[in-house]
Write a protein that holds these residues in place. Structure first.
Motif, PDB file in Angstrom:
ATOM      1  N   PRO A   6       0.458  -1.685   0.051  1.00 53.05           N
ATOM      2  CA  PRO A   6      -0.073   0.067   0.091  1.00 53.05           C
ATOM      3  C   PRO A   6       0.629   1.546  -0.536  1.00 53.05           C
ATOM      4  CG  PRO A   6      -0.283  -1.445   1.693  1.00 53.05           C
ATOM      5  CD  PRO A   6       0.452  -2.068   1.832  1.00 53.05           C
ATOM      6  N   GLY A   7       2.140   1.351   0.707  1.00 58.46           N
ATOM      7  CA  GLY A   7       2.994   2.747   0.424  1.00 58.46           C
ATOM      8  C   GLY A   7       3.511   2.528  -0.630  1.00 58.46           C
ATOM      9  N   CYS A   8       4.063   1.934  -1.281  1.00 57.79           N
ATOM     10  CA  CYS A   8       4.248   1.665  -2.236  1.00 57.79           C
ATOM     11  C   CYS A   8       3.443   2.361  -3.172  1.00 57.79           C
ATOM     12  CB  CYS A   8       4.864   0.634  -2.739  1.00 57.79           C
ATOM     13  SG  CYS A   8       6.028   0.141  -4.714  1.00 57.79           S
ATOM     14  N   MET A   9       2.151   2.096  -3.318  1.00 59.06           N
ATOM     15  CA  MET A   9       0.716   2.129  -4.601  1.00 59.06           C
ATOM     16  C   MET A   9       1.343   3.733  -4.353  1.00 59.06           C
ATOM     17  SD  MET A   9       0.235   0.351  -6.751  1.00 59.06           S
ATOM     18  CE  MET A   9       1.982  -0.096  -6.142  1.00 59.06           C
ATOM     19  N   PHE A  14       1.303   9.738  -5.941  1.00 57.12           N
ATOM     20  CA  PHE A  14       1.902  11.392  -5.137  1.00 57.12           C
ATOM     21  C   PHE A  14       2.121  11.261  -6.805  1.00 57.12           C
ATOM     22  CE2 PHE A  14      -0.641  10.788  -2.070  1.00 57.12           C
ATOM     23  CZ  PHE A  14      -1.221  12.272  -1.087  1.00 57.12           C
ATOM     24  N   VAL A  15       3.896  10.374  -6.894  1.00 58.30           N
ATOM     25  CA  VAL A  15       4.554  11.043  -7.982  1.00 58.30           C
ATOM     26  C   VAL A  15       3.799  11.375  -9.156  1.00 58.30           C
ATOM     27  CG1 VAL A  15       6.211   9.753  -9.139  1.00 58.30           C
ATOM     28  CG2 VAL A  15       6.608   9.766  -6.651  1.00 58.30           C
ATOM     29  N   ILE A  16       2.846  10.660  -9.815  1.00 60.52           N
ATOM     30  CA  ILE A  16       2.001  10.908 -10.887  1.00 60.52           C
ATOM     31  C   ILE A  16       1.110  12.254 -10.691  1.00 60.52           C
ATOM     32  CG2 ILE A  16       0.763  10.557 -12.043  1.00 60.52           C
ATOM     33  CD1 ILE A  16       0.859   7.712 -11.265  1.00 60.52           C
ATOM     34  N   ILE A  17       0.955  12.505  -9.683  1.00 63.09           N
ATOM     35  CA  ILE A  17       0.233  13.839  -9.557  1.00 63.09           C
ATOM     36  C   ILE A  17       1.606  14.914  -9.058  1.00 63.09           C
ATOM     37  CG2 ILE A  17      -1.330  15.062  -7.865  1.00 63.09           C
ATOM     38  CD1 ILE A  17      -2.262  12.698  -6.712  1.00 63.09           C
ATOM     39  N   PHE A  18       2.572  14.764  -8.783  1.00 65.84           N
ATOM     40  CA  PHE A  18       2.957  16.086  -8.996  1.00 65.84           C
ATOM     41  C   PHE A  18       3.895  15.988  -9.385  1.00 65.84           C
ATOM     42  CE2 PHE A  18       2.741  15.123  -3.359  1.00 65.84           C
ATOM     43  CZ  PHE A  18       1.893  16.279  -3.723  1.00 65.84           C
ATOM     44  N   GLY A  19       4.509  15.405 -10.817  1.00 66.90           N
ATOM     45  CA  GLY A  19       4.945  15.215 -12.030  1.00 66.90           C
ATOM     46  C   GLY A  19       4.158  15.557 -12.873  1.00 66.90           C
ATOM     47  N   THR A  20       2.663  15.576 -12.651  1.00 70.16           N
ATOM     48  CA  THR A  20       2.703  15.868 -13.416  1.00 70.16           C
ATOM     49  C   THR A  20       2.518  17.209 -13.665  1.00 70.16           C
ATOM     50  OG1 THR A  20       0.859  13.933 -14.293  1.00 70.16           O
ATOM     51  CG2 THR A  20      -0.148  15.560 -14.706  1.00 70.16           C
ATOM     52  N   ALA A  21       1.751  17.592 -12.000  1.00 68.82           N
ATOM     53  CA  ALA A  21       1.599  19.196 -11.915  1.00 68.82           C
ATOM     54  C   ALA A  21       2.511  19.590 -12.309  1.00 68.82           C
ATOM     55  CB  ALA A  21       0.839  18.882 -10.443  1.00 68.82           C
ATOM     56  N   TYR A  88      14.844   3.591  -7.065  1.00 66.04           N
ATOM     57  CA  TYR A  88      15.304   4.473  -5.509  1.00 66.04           C
ATOM     58  C   TYR A  88      13.511   4.445  -5.114  1.00 66.04           C
ATOM     59  CZ  TYR A  88      15.469   8.566  -7.276  1.00 66.04           C
ATOM     60  OH  TYR A  88      14.982   9.933  -7.857  1.00 66.04           O
ATOM     61  N   PHE A  89      13.147   4.491  -5.918  1.00 62.37           N
ATOM     62  CA  PHE A  89      10.970   5.405  -5.487  1.00 62.37           C
ATOM     63  C   PHE A  89      10.425   3.714  -5.929  1.00 62.37           C
ATOM     64  CE2 PHE A  89      11.726   7.957  -8.460  1.00 62.37           C
ATOM     65  CZ  PHE A  89      10.943   8.010  -9.506  1.00 62.37           C
ATOM     66  N   CYS A  90       9.766   3.742  -5.825  1.00 64.54           N
ATOM     67  CA  CYS A  90       7.922   2.771  -6.354  1.00 64.54           C
ATOM     68  C   CYS A  90       7.853   4.324  -8.148  1.00 64.54           C
ATOM     69  CB  CYS A  90       6.736   2.809  -5.635  1.00 64.54           C
ATOM     70  SG  CYS A  90       7.440   1.588  -4.777  1.00 64.54           S
TER      71      CYS A  90
END
Length: 222
Positions: A6-9, A14-21, A88-90
């Protein structure tokens, strides 16, 4: 380092959200500079605080939509090959390497959203800067031209680093991309770019530039 499923997902979401933003925020900043240089008399009206809030809200709503669609399909994938993520991250591509179920839909979504989230902002930026350069070249005063170019230089630097590294990672199928190269590029857009942004944007400030020159001159005499 260990991380739960769950932590990885959640991290990936949030990686997708902040990268897209970040991608669309850079496009909004290009539009802001276009208005400031090409239509300075209407800048306060065209770029009011209400419009700023609408732009940023739209950016994050769309980023959450992209993240939700991608994560909806990622959660359907079965991971059984290994429990070691070669990153180094999901992130998408390292996780897809561990999948034992069909990943075709997720790969296509990465390619489609990656293309959309890179080329639409890039098109906005290129269009904005085409008009900006055209306006700057019409300015007769050399000092005014230099000031206008310096206003845009920091933003162009941030754009080149961010879009260059993200395009290298996401605009190719997972079977073609190299994980080691992907890790290097990921370091740029997740760590190096955020660290450089304060320096890049502050150097466009005249007071900061003068202070930095004084510090460097002082060190030369020491």
């Amino acid at each position: 380092n260990l991380i739960t499923y769950p932590g990885c997902m959640t991290q990936l979401y949030f990686v997708i959200i902040f990268g897209t933003a970040e991608s669309y925020t850079l496009a909004a900043m290009a539009y802001d500079r276009y208005v400031a240089i090409c239509n300075p008399l209407v800048y306060n009206i065209a770029m009011s605080s209400q419009i700023y809030c609408s732009l940023i809200s739209g950016v994050y709503i769309f980023a959450m939509f992209c993240a939700s669609v991608n994560m909806g399909f990622m959660l359907r994938i079965q991971f059984c090959k290994s429990d070691v993520i070669n990153h180094y991250f999901c992130d998408f591509l390292p996780l897809l390497k561990l999948a034992c179920s069909n990943t075709y839909v997720s790969e296509m979504l990465i390619l489609v959203f990656g293309t959309l989230n890179i080329f639409v902002p890039m098109l906005t930026i290129i269009t904005s800067y085409t008009s900006i350069i055209s306006s700057i070249l019409r300015i007769r005063s050399r000092e005014s031209r230099s000031k206008a170019f310096s206003t845009c230089s920091s933003h162009i630097s941030a754009v080149a680093i961010f879009y260059g590294s993200t395009a290298f990672v996401y605009l190719q199928p997972s079977r073609v991309s190299s994980m080691d190269q992907g890790k290097v590029s990921s370091v740029f857009y997740t760590t190096v770019v955020p660290m450089l942004n304060p320096l890049i944007y502050s150097l466009g400030n005249k007071d900061v530039s003068v202070a930095l020159k004084k510090i460097l001159e002082r060190k030369k005499f020491m």
